[in-house]
Design a protein around this motif. Structure first.
Motif, short mmCIF file in Angstrom:
data_model
loop_
_atom_site.label_atom_id
_atom_site.label_comp_id
_atom_site.label_asym_id
_atom_site.label_seq_id
_atom_site.Cartn_x
_atom_site.Cartn_y
_atom_site.Cartn_z
N ASP A 65 -42.61 2.39 19.30
CA ASP A 65 -41.80 3.60 19.12
C ASP A 65 -40.47 3.27 18.44
OD1 ASP A 65 -43.82 5.00 20.36
OD2 ASP A 65 -42.78 5.17 22.29
N GLU A 68 -41.26 2.66 14.70
CA GLU A 68 -41.68 3.87 13.98
C GLU A 68 -40.53 4.85 13.78
OE1 GLU A 68 -45.10 5.27 16.12
OE2 GLU A 68 -46.42 4.00 14.91
N ASN A 69 -39.51 4.79 14.62
CA ASN A 69 -38.38 5.70 14.50
C ASN A 69 -37.15 5.03 13.88
OD1 ASN A 69 -39.60 8.05 15.77
ND2 ASN A 69 -39.66 6.79 17.59
N SER A 70 -37.33 3.88 13.28
CA SER A 70 -36.21 3.15 12.69
C SER A 70 -35.99 3.53 11.22
CB SER A 70 -36.46 1.64 12.78
OG SER A 70 -37.48 1.25 11.87
N ASP A 74 -38.73 4.19 7.90
CA ASP A 74 -38.67 5.33 7.00
C ASP A 74 -38.59 4.89 5.54
OD1 ASP A 74 -38.78 7.13 9.09
OD2 ASP A 74 -36.61 7.40 9.19
#
Length: 107
Positions: A65, A68-70, A74
């Protein structure tokens, strides 16, 4: 199950003609820099060298998580998507067994 807390992906990506080396480089660098994976394997198809297969095992749900949210994920995602000839295929999975065994595996 010994690996229940280690989410994994099997990912298939097909590069646009002439972009495979860049795709493999970005995918490999991203996995190395993130530090979120316990292990990963990048495979190149013998009969179609534009196809990358990535088998990635995350250290934990939190590591997955977090990656994937870093911002890095992106940036890599956007650049990688631009290199693809078709949408990627991503299959969520969990390891069933590994040889040699992973640290923390049940004996």
């Amino acid at each position: 199950m010994a690996f229940a807390d280690q989410p994994s992906y099997i990912i298939k990506m097909r590069a646009k003609p002439g972009m495979a080396d860049r795709l493999f480089h970005l995918a490999t660098v991203g996995m190395e820099k993130s530090g979120s994976s316990d292990r990963f394997i990048m495979l190149r198809e013998d009969d179609d060298p534009d196809v990358l297969w990535n088998i990635e095992v995350f250290r934990s749900v939190e590591a997955k998580d977090g990656y994937e949210n870093s911002p890095m994920a992106d940036e890599l995602r956007d650049e990688i998507i631009d290199l693809l000839a078709e949408p990627p295929v991503r299959i969520a999975a969990h390891p069933y067994s590994a040889i040699p065994s992973l640290p923390g595996d049940a004996e």
